[in-house]
Structures are given as C-alpha cells and as structure tokens.
Design an enzyme around this catalytic site. Sequence first.
Site, short mmCIF file in Angstrom:
data_model
loop_
_atom_site.label_atom_id
_atom_site.label_comp_id
_atom_site.label_asym_id
_atom_site.label_seq_id
_atom_site.Cartn_x
_atom_site.Cartn_y
_atom_site.Cartn_z
N ASP A 310 4.81 -2.81 0.23
CA ASP A 310 3.55 -2.27 -0.24
C ASP A 310 3.18 -2.83 -1.61
OD1 ASP A 310 1.41 -0.15 -0.03
OD2 ASP A 310 2.39 0.53 -1.87
N GLU A 363 1.83 -6.69 1.89
CA GLU A 363 0.47 -6.22 1.67
C GLU A 363 0.00 -6.88 0.37
OE1 GLU A 363 -2.28 -2.33 0.69
OE2 GLU A 363 -0.26 -2.56 -0.10
#
Length: 664
Positions: A310, A363
Amino acid sequence: MSVDASLIDLLPEDELRLLAAGDHLRPWLWLGAHPLQWQGRDGVRFAVWAPAAQRVSVVGSFNDWDAERHPMRLRGDAGIWEVFVPHAAIGDFYKFAVIDAQGQPLPLKADPYAFRGELRPDNASIVAGLPPPVTLPPARAKANRREAPLSIYELHPTSWRREDDGFPDWDLLARELPPYAAALGFTHVELLPVTEYPFDPSWGYQTLGLHAPTARLGPPEGLQRFVAACHAAGLGVLLDFVPAHFPEDPHGLARFDGSPLYEYADPREGWHQDWHTLIYDFGKPQVRQFLCGAALFWAERHGVDGLRVDAVASMLYRDYSRQPGEWIPNVHGGRENLEAVALLRHMNEILGREVPGFITIAEESTAFPLVSAPTSSGGLGFHYKWNLGWMNDSLHYMRELPIFRQWHHDKITFGLVYAFNENFVLPLSHDEVVHAKGALIAKMPADDRPLAEMPLAVQAQPDRWDTPGDWQRFASLRAYYGFMWGHPGKKLLFMGQEFAQTQEWDFESALPWALLERPAHAGVQRLVEALNAVYRRWPALHRQEAEPSGFEWLQDRDREQSVFAFARSCPEAATVVVVSNFTPVARENYHVPLPCDPASGSPSGGAGWQLLLDTDAEAFGGTDWMQGRPEPRVEHGALVLQLPPMSTLFLVAAADAASTDSPV
C-alpha cells in the site's frame, strides 16, 4: 546450585549480532514472545528492541502486571532486552513496561513482534506459538506468473459477510468465500489489511501488529485454514501490506523507547500530513529488518501467494503531500526517498529469493520508473503495479453523458500510450467506492427520457428497473466491464461491484446480497463470471498483457460514435477482437479493419467470425439487440459488425472458436 534461567543469555550471540546490525532475515524467530522449555522449566522467552530505554520489564497476566517482577536484561550494545518467565504460557496477555532515558515511565507498549493481539478496544499482546511453516504449492506459483491470467477479487473480510450482526471468523470465510470467488472465475482473492489495527474506520491501513492477524476474525491459526481452503478451490491469496506508515497510538510503535525509534525524528520526514500517522525511518537497518521480516513472515508462516504493498508513492517521494519548505531533500538534493527505494528493492529481493513464485504488487500512482522491473535492471522489483492512471481516465470517461463522450475520447486512448511501460493491474478497488464517491453503478449516467422513448426491449420489461434510466446505468457498467476485461492489464474488482452494489461501500455492514434477487444485478454477476471465463480461456487476453506486440488498435478515432475496437494476440493462439460502443445508439453494419496476423503481418481471421460474448445479452440483463440480426462477416478486408447499444463484444475467427471450448 541451579542458575536462574532468566539471567542466562537467551539469544545466541550469532543471532544477536544479526539482529543488532539489522541483517536478520527472520527477526520474528527471536524477538517477541516464544514459548519454550528452558533448563527443564516451561515458560516464555521475551525479547524486545529498545536501545534508548533505561529499563524494560515484561508485565502481564502471569505477574499481575507488576513491573518489578520480571525486569529484562540488556544485551550489550545491541539494544535488545531479554528475559525468560517460567510458567508464562500460550494465551497469556502481556506488554512491555519501558522507562525512558530520562527515567520517565512510558505508556505500556504492545509487542511489535506479537503473533496475536487483543480485540480492540483492548490492546495487549497475547503469547502465541510461532505458526508452522507453509510452502507455496507449485500450482499456485505457476498461477502467479506474468503470462498467466490474473483476475483479483478484492474484499474487506470483516464486511463481506456478517454473522449475527458481528464480525465473521476465518472458518466462515473459508466455507463461503472460496467457492463463491472461484465460481465467478476469479484467480485470486485480495484481503484488505488483516494485520492487527486499533481503529475500525482505517479498514486496517493503520496497522500496529505487522505479525498478528486481526482478532476481529478469530485466532491466528484460522488464517492458515482460510488460505488452505482458497488454495483447494484454485484461488491464490494476496494480502494488503502497509510498510509506509503507522498510527501514533500510545501503546504502539510511536516513541517506543522514549526516542523516535521506528519513525523519522524530524516531522518533515516522519509525519504524514494526509493520514496523521508516523512514517517509518526507512534508512534505519533495524526498521528495514522489521518491515522486510514481516513481509517474509506472511509468505512463509501463513502461505499466502503475494502482497499488495500500500501507498508506495508516499514512500518514494520526500515531498509527497508537502509544500516547499515542509520536506527535506535527499543527499543529492532531490525529492526521491532513496532509503525507501533501497528498502523496497531489498524486500522484493528477499521475497523472490526465499519464496519462489511469491508476487508483490505496488499501489503506486506516479510515473516513477521501473516499478515492476527487476532490481537487477534498476527497477524496484515488484511483479505488478496498479494502473491508477487508467482507472482515473476511464472512470472520468464513463461518468460523461454519452452525447459528450466524444469530447473525452482521449481518456480511453491515452492509456495505451503507456500501457506496456509496466506490468499493470487494472484496479476498480475499494478506493473508488468510498468517501462519497458512490458505487460504480452510481457513476454511470442515466437516461432521463420517459419510458415510452426507451428502446423497445426496455419498455417490454418495466419492472426490471427502479427508474427508466437505470437500463442505461447497467448497460454502461456492463460495457465498461467488458472493455476492462479486454484491455491489456491484469484485473481487480472490489467486492459488491460484481453485482452492481447501488450504495457506496460501508465497512460496518455486510454486502447487500439481497440485490441478487433482482434480475439486473444478477445479470451483472453473470457477466463478471462470463468475462472471467473468456479472459482465462483465451490466451491472447492474458499472455501478453505487458507486451505491445499483443495489442493492435483497429478503431481508435471514431469520436463521433464513441466506438473503440482493438485486437489482442499472442503467438500460437487465436486473436481476439474487442469492440466497445459507448453510446445508447446501435450501429448497424459497422466496419472494423481485420487484425493483422502476428506471424505474417497480413489480415487474419478468414471469412468467418464468431461472437464470444455480448455484454448486451439477455442473460446479463441487456436488451438482447443482437437477437435475429446478421452474424459478423468479412467484406473487402473489413469485419462488418452489428453493434448493440452501450455494449462490448468479444469475437474470434470461427475456425479458432471451433478448435476450443464453446463460446460463452
């Protein structure tokens, strides 16, 4: 006379040197709480890194939380404290009582290496056994390869289903999720973070327990059963992993020993302004050890197939979300965070070496180069990167009323300019259906004409729609999904969007499964199943998703009619043609150039072409406009098609269709 075991060196010198230098691959083997037998007595060895502390004790249910009972011993210059506590056992609650360098007691600290934690709002660590090692099955490693189909069902496990208005447990998920996702044709499931976290509305992205599956879903061993159930159903398991930042809760990592131990000391480096969290000190060897070791822990001890990392963009840039003067340049005066770059490369190298077949997905929302390139080539070493540019542009296009889409034509075509720069995943993720963004179906424009002016097929089924314009919302979404599954790039869809959930995602409620009783929603679900089947069945759609030679525009300039056509191909496999009509106007006898044969360069397909999938089909809730209309044909070197309103078609040469399974 026996020697008090608590005064004997519990950590071997060789291990201690590696831990002290930040070079241990598996620090969780030694730090944290480990039940064992020491000199004939059962108990637990506790070890914690707190180099700036003046004193550390372990307190817990085994000593009435008395800091005087079990003071820990500092091992030389390593900054690691250790103690053996006889009679402590699995299931005991514990924390560390830390006195800082100034002699001030800190709030009791949870164990950074705990394998289990209390259910919030309580936050003690719990003594648990080290999970047994799990080997990634060879079939799963093969399914993670770049040339394999990758279709990911992303979900928030505590709100996918609910049990008696509370959280489900791992065993409920193991019973219900794998057969559901596998039946829809997904290849992988991706769980939003299941590492222990204190604050429900963070959805797990503000984690403090990087080695502990959240207590919301039951004991940690349930996760291994869940992963095994997914593998038995042919599904890979991906976990969201957050090495970018952590919350400042007093029981956590913040100023763990009274100093900025895990975080950067300077707030210009260590404070995340968007999320009000602390940023790990990526340059500190022991912090790198902690983060890379945690990534390896999930791979080796819970057997998952990969991690989606993330907020990579926030790690890569020192000026992320900062104004001039609010950030510190790197040693070369630049904005890149060189320590974070080194950490990510190191993590990916470790995982690639220690767990063959394991994958990592970034990401990453910027144009940082070579995110999914090997570290040997100067890349970050991820296997895949989320294509957030494609997501933003394509959703922008779909939000426009069809009559205005011609002015936004480049939102669809521009993505192919850079589509092969990385190994991309096309994400329609949780981020697109929260914070007042609405569900995907709500982003699609509605037709405000009265029912009498709608297509005849819509007028014939008035009970199917809440409003007459809903037929266009659903048709747009189905056409968009068809375009996405045909477009180069692996696929990701967030839970609930496979049946066109109407409200944006609510993390406190289960998905609205009752919507499947309505034909339009059930039709979207059947379409997702059919798209996954086509995607997996036809190699041209997945083998060369990151290769420009596998893509050919057939029509990218028809702005006025908002039609796009392209061919997907790969060696020794049938070429698949994908055509999208993004207006509610049918196009009869629409001419599309024949694709080129990848080997010869001449037009391919012969005289006959067959329809594989039509998003406007009745089975998917469409108008079935194609019913009774002419089959695709070839005239003067062009493919002549009947294009239903607001639809995407998949076609192959008839000879190729006859040589494989029946079309969907």
